[in-house]
Scaffold this active site. Sequence first.
Site, PDB file in Angstrom:
ATOM      1  N   LYS A 176       0.825  -1.206   0.000  1.00 28.81           N
ATOM      2  CA  LYS A 176       0.000   0.000   0.000  1.00 28.81           C
ATOM      3  C   LYS A 176       0.858   1.255   0.000  1.00 28.81           C
ATOM      4  O   LYS A 176       0.556   2.235  -0.698  1.00 28.81           O
ATOM      5  CB  LYS A 176      -0.923  -0.009   1.220  1.00 28.81           C
ATOM      6  N   LYS A 245       1.479  11.934   5.627  1.00 26.55           N
ATOM      7  CA  LYS A 245       1.672  10.819   6.562  1.00 26.55           C
ATOM      8  C   LYS A 245       2.160   9.574   5.830  1.00 26.55           C
ATOM      9  O   LYS A 245       3.109   8.902   6.260  1.00 26.55           O
ATOM     10  CB  LYS A 245       0.368  10.552   7.303  1.00 26.55           C
TER      11      LYS A 245
END
Length: 301
Positions: A176, A245
């Site tokens: 991911k 992030k």
Amino acid sequence: MSDTAKKIGFIGIGLMGHGMAKNILQGGYPLTVMGHRNRAPVDDLVGRGASEAATPADVARASDIVFLCVTGSVQVEAIVRGADGLKAGAHEGLIIVDCSTSQPTSTQALAAELGELGVRFVDAPLSRTPKEAEAGTLDTMIGADKATLAEILPVVGCWAGNIIHVGDVGAGHTMKLINNFVALGYGALYSEALALGQKAGIAPEKFHEVIGAGRLTNGFYETFMKYVVGGDRDAHKFSIANAHKDMRYLADLASATGGINLISSMVRNYYAGAEAAGRGGDYVPMLSDYVRELNGIGRDD
């Protein structure tokens, strides 16, 4: 026990989680959701037949499988390890599926810690948008052993149309981060190219006529440009803060593996700069506004 007799818990019923949880209910599974400060999705799901729990521990006690869909590792760790966390309510045989974009090292540590209690921890991060979450056609990349994968697949199939088993625990979150690096790299590249073109007299509409009609287009490009030339602020609802992030997590992954990450460092700094400028709540296509302003040009220049 028939599969639909399995009790499902869901924590994180936000932009993505609401649609996922709704589709689990529609698949015939008993569902417990955790209360949220935004009451609209909670009330909607309770109205469809879900039960509401006050704490993660209560969700764990009520469930055979618990799905998490929150921001990242900080939130996941708090939900698992908090005083009223999943660990406090855990029972042998419980499966926890983290659909957040988290750090693989954190995922593996949680899996080992929970394994001592007879609890299995799985990573199944998502790709695509809230539109696909509502439709039940998300993409997911799963890190799990084959036996656990077989147990969760029928429930995952309620909300995912493309399910890829990447490897053991942690592999889903690793993939991911790489996936998001490619996507967010596109966002930075498009933003810089658009600004350069505009400084040289090429309007974003002409840029889109050329790139959008050729081999360089893709699904990410299309939603990105729906904002740039169409003004659709909700075309790609993924915040710059979340993008930053994820790029920090990718930098941590590069450090852990000893990988060279020259390009990703530059991409990260675009999102870091935009968040520092107060744009963290904006969506990723709006990075183009920030980069244009860095170049001293306005939207209509």
